[in-house]
Write an enzyme that holds these catalytic residues in place. Structure first.
Site, PDB file in Angstrom:
ATOM      1  N   GLU A 128      -5.423  -5.968  -4.990  1.00  0.00           N
ATOM      2  CA  GLU A 128      -6.567  -6.087  -4.079  1.00  0.00           C
ATOM      3  C   GLU A 128      -6.110  -6.151  -2.620  1.00  0.00           C
ATOM      4  O   GLU A 128      -6.761  -5.602  -1.723  1.00  0.00           O
ATOM      5  CB  GLU A 128      -7.356  -7.357  -4.450  1.00  0.00           C
ATOM      6  N   GLY A 140      -6.880  -5.811   3.422  1.00  0.00           N
ATOM      7  CA  GLY A 140      -6.509  -7.234   3.475  1.00  0.00           C
ATOM      8  C   GLY A 140      -7.381  -8.133   2.634  1.00  0.00           C
ATOM      9  O   GLY A 140      -7.437  -8.000   1.407  1.00  0.00           O
ATOM     10  N   GLY A 189      -0.036  -8.735  19.761  1.00  0.00           N
ATOM     11  CA  GLY A 189       0.543  -8.769  18.426  1.00  0.00           C
ATOM     12  C   GLY A 189      -0.263  -8.000  17.390  1.00  0.00           C
ATOM     13  O   GLY A 189       0.026  -8.063  16.200  1.00  0.00           O
ATOM     14  N   ILE A 197     -10.603  -8.358   2.382  1.00  0.00           N
ATOM     15  CA  ILE A 197     -11.908  -7.873   1.936  1.00  0.00           C
ATOM     16  C   ILE A 197     -11.863  -7.470   0.467  1.00  0.00           C
ATOM     17  O   ILE A 197     -11.046  -6.634   0.088  1.00  0.00           O
ATOM     18  CB  ILE A 197     -12.358  -6.642   2.755  1.00  0.00           C
ATOM     19  N   LYS A 214       0.810  -1.230   0.000  1.00  0.00           N
ATOM     20  CA  LYS A 214       0.000   0.000   0.000  1.00  0.00           C
ATOM     21  C   LYS A 214       0.834   1.267   0.000  1.00  0.00           C
ATOM     22  O   LYS A 214       0.470   2.250  -0.624  1.00  0.00           O
ATOM     23  CB  LYS A 214      -0.960   0.012   1.192  1.00  0.00           C
ATOM     24  N   GLU A 266       2.384  -3.012  16.207  1.00  0.00           N
ATOM     25  CA  GLU A 266       3.816  -3.211  16.031  1.00  0.00           C
ATOM     26  C   GLU A 266       4.582  -2.486  17.134  1.00  0.00           C
ATOM     27  O   GLU A 266       4.040  -1.642  17.842  1.00  0.00           O
ATOM     28  CB  GLU A 266       4.235  -2.683  14.658  1.00  0.00           C
ATOM     29  N   VAL A 323      -5.412  -2.961   0.087  1.00  0.00           N
ATOM     30  CA  VAL A 323      -6.433  -2.253   0.863  1.00  0.00           C
ATOM     31  C   VAL A 323      -7.318  -3.249   1.593  1.00  0.00           C
ATOM     32  O   VAL A 323      -7.902  -4.149   0.971  1.00  0.00           O
ATOM     33  CB  VAL A 323      -7.326  -1.387  -0.054  1.00  0.00           C
ATOM     34  N   LYS A 383      -4.382   3.640   2.417  1.00  0.00           N
ATOM     35  CA  LYS A 383      -5.477   2.827   1.863  1.00  0.00           C
ATOM     36  C   LYS A 383      -6.586   3.726   1.297  1.00  0.00           C
ATOM     37  O   LYS A 383      -7.179   3.416   0.273  1.00  0.00           O
ATOM     38  CB  LYS A 383      -6.025   1.899   2.945  1.00  0.00           C
ATOM     39  N   ASP A 409      -1.227   4.598   7.970  1.00  0.00           N
ATOM     40  CA  ASP A 409      -1.562   3.354   7.272  1.00  0.00           C
ATOM     41  C   ASP A 409      -2.949   3.473   6.628  1.00  0.00           C
ATOM     42  O   ASP A 409      -3.135   3.168   5.451  1.00  0.00           O
ATOM     43  CB  ASP A 409      -1.529   2.201   8.286  1.00  0.00           C
TER      44      ASP A 409
END
Lengths: 427, 427
Positions: free
Chosen positions: A130, A135, A188, A137, A106, A191, A133, A206, A202
């Protein structure tokens, strides 16, 4: 029909790369009747050849890019390394060499998408993303194909799982931001350096990619106004709850008559809105089109297997195009150039929480400032205060960002206002 | 690149046909850069040439099928007449004549989908039907393309807007079934004869189509067990609410190791499930795949413009295939034949509400019956009763349908049970 076997070069074997390896491994045979060819990973580019990798055929590994880009048997490159370089140069080289490329990158696409798509067009190859953006979906293909008959005027997404997890914990368990972030880190979901997530960067990348696909006009990351969730407090969340609403970090893209608006910021949203039901680390994208009306796409926005699902969906599409000799069938799509609206011109409703002196005339003085900046007040809550200070919560009508910023500046300089504690937009 | 102009024959000018006419009319020019050709409706087949039709170019109307099927300039047929015949014959003729077809006809596709798709494959044409399931919501393309890398094991959908509207009113406003149905009829959400909606037949057809696409094995309407919502009472809804759940009419398709399960029935579903947030006449389809995990597609499942959005999305895909000479690129997809599970073998949890005699030993006797049929009880509520009767509510563990039916038969024959008032499955 074309080839019996389609061979793939995989760049990167981190979380997503490992997922892609697994999915193609276990679905390889099933895909044969789906695409008319066997899909097979031929080489995998890694940094460190010596690292122990459980369940991976070691013979596929290489640390030499030439082993992949010069291999004429490799038709498809999957780039899941991330980052700008060497990813960008490799993708451009691969496209120039006539190879099709799937990327989940991305950062790269939000900045250099146009250049990459043009390179693909020039060489008659496919460049699909695909997975970049939200993951797993499906959202790029729905925007570019399924909803192609619509003029899409709004795309609103919860497209960062880390911040949605944090905000869910704050809402459902009354945690403060730091407490929820610590929990996300421990599990987890966040990060070690959570900046890109919690500051909305992030999500901003997207949103740029989605806005380009939805509005068919190029939007890049630097066009996107971003604001994170670090300033959201448990108190804000409690007020939202009181209004039968909650707070979500939303990526907002609108195509208006005055230009495209793109931003990422926390918003107060009604509990009955479909996006309000998106909990934990799930993602969802809400799309409004002139024909379809409201529609929403929901699922896992990250993770090994969901992201691999999106990557492999693209690979299968490319393989079908190869079999039918129609590579490049779905290209860039940005066939027009719409202007970008200055963020100061964007209109939003606001929730404001401030600490003020507890004495007669204060509310009037504050209301006066808002009136002077064309901000109309829709809702006021002032809590009974025992001390010399009171907490004042104000909900405004939709107002241009620059009017609100001017009003806030003036409020900040007033003696009677000791602090503007929160400024949150309302959906 | 191919043609400069792609001409369309439209069959039917009811609600959806009018929507398609509008969308193509207002988006025709914008579509040119999207597909490399201008899209244009050349002829429209109608029953009654004399009917006044506002906003429609009367010169396009014809009541002669030959005017369309024999017109060599027409490349794409849009069938939005509905019903079995003459729709089926016309589609087959059109495909045989080399024309591509878009259909929104769920009744036809749920029964004869295989024949139609085979005819398309034979003539190398496209036969697309995104609009046949869940109106404007992209679901067929996501199942066939975006999620192609997944083994999909579950598709659960709210795919009938009328019943979802009714159940929403029952839940949110405490209405009884008839009251909510009357309201739906008044608002135009329910047809004069609501049977197909309230008995789950409409949803059953959509489930057959989705199951075929998801599991890549043909499922037809007669394979689907259907049960409607006419027996759901305000009391059932109130109990569901008490369990922090609600009742939805769900289309359920599962691919299990023992075969495919397909059914439509009301289910009690947890309020935190994403499908629980689907209100009023909205639709949503929840899909689980081995890689992607949980994902959901939400939007308007019916109506003039949402359905037209799906139809036109298909038309654009066909036009792109024509331009790239790859018609037939996405064909049937049912490349395997999975067996169907007998509905008696399907396992579900159950909510049972019954009127029983208010005396010692009754609960033990009833529990005994369940035990004898391998039904394990998870939850019991018995309301304090003043009279000789008590209301007993039982929640069971997952049990095979035929065991439950046997238990219910035995309960029905017992003196102490005066009525089994409700039998509702739980998700």
């Amino acid at each position: 029909m074309g080839k019996k076997k389609i061979q793939i070069g995989l760049l990167g074997l981190g979380t997503v790369g490992t997922g892609v390896y697994k999915v193609i491994g276990r679905r390889g045979e099933e895909m044969e009747p789906q695409v008319g060819a066997r899909l097979e990973i031929k080489r995998i580019l890694v940094h460190n050849m010596k690292k122990e990798r459980h369940g991976i055929d070691q013979r596929l590994l290489t640390d030499q890019w030439e082993d992949i880009v010069k291999d004429k048997d490799i038709d498809i490159i999957i780039e899941v390394m991330g980052g700008m370089e060497p990813a960008k140069s490799m993708i451009l080289e691969a496209l120039a060499a006539g190879k099709h490329v799937v990327s989940a990158n991305k950062d790269l696409i939000a900045e250099h998408g146009e250049e990459l798509l043009e390179a693909a067009q020039k060489s008659g190859t496919d460049f699909l993303f695909e997975a970049a953006v939200a993951g797993g979906i499906p959202i790029i293909r729905p925007l570019k194909q399924c909803l192609a008959g619509n003029e899409i005027d709004e795309v609103i997404g919860i497209v960062n799982g880390t911040t949605n997890f944090i905000l869910t914990k704050m809402f459902e368990e009354g945690m403060d931001f730091q407490e929820a972030l610590d929990m996300a880190t421990e599990l987890g979901y966040a990060e070690a350096d959570p900046t890109a997530d919690v500051e909305g960067l992030d999500a901003g990348r997207k949103v740029a990619i989605m806005a380009s696909a939805a509005f068919r006009s190029r939007v890049v990351f630097s066009d996107v106004y971003t604001e994170g969730i670090t300033k959201i407090t448990a108190k804000d969340v409690a007020y939202a709850k009181e209004f039968d609403s909650l707070i979500k970090l939303l990526g907002v893209a609108r195509n208006t008559a005055q230009g495209i608006e793109v931003g990422v910021y926390p918003m107060i949203i009604d509990r009955n809105h479909p996006l309000a039901a998106v909990r934990d680390s799930f993602n969802a994208v809400f799309v409004h089109g002139d024909a379809v009306g409201d529609t929403m796409f929901y699922g896992r926005g990250a993770g090994e297997m969901p992201t691999a699902s999106a990557v492999v969906g693209d690979v299968i599409d490319i393989a079908r195009n190869m079999q039918y000799h129609c590579s490049g069938r779905i290209g860039c799509g940005c066939y027009r150039t719409l202007k970008l609206k200055d963020f100061g011109e964007v209109k939003n409703r606001f929730f404001l929480r401030m600490q003020v002196r507890n004495e007669p005339g204060v509310l009037a003085a504050i209301a006066n400032v808002f009136g002077g900046h064309k901000v109309s007040i829709e809702r006021v809550i002032q809590r009974k205060a025992k001390a010399a200070k009171a907490e004042l919560v104000i909900g405004t009508a939709a107002v241009k960002e620059y009017h609100m910023q001017d009003a806030l500046k003036e409020l900040g300089s007033m003696d009677i206002v000791s602090e503007v504690s929160s400024v949150i937009r309302e959906y």
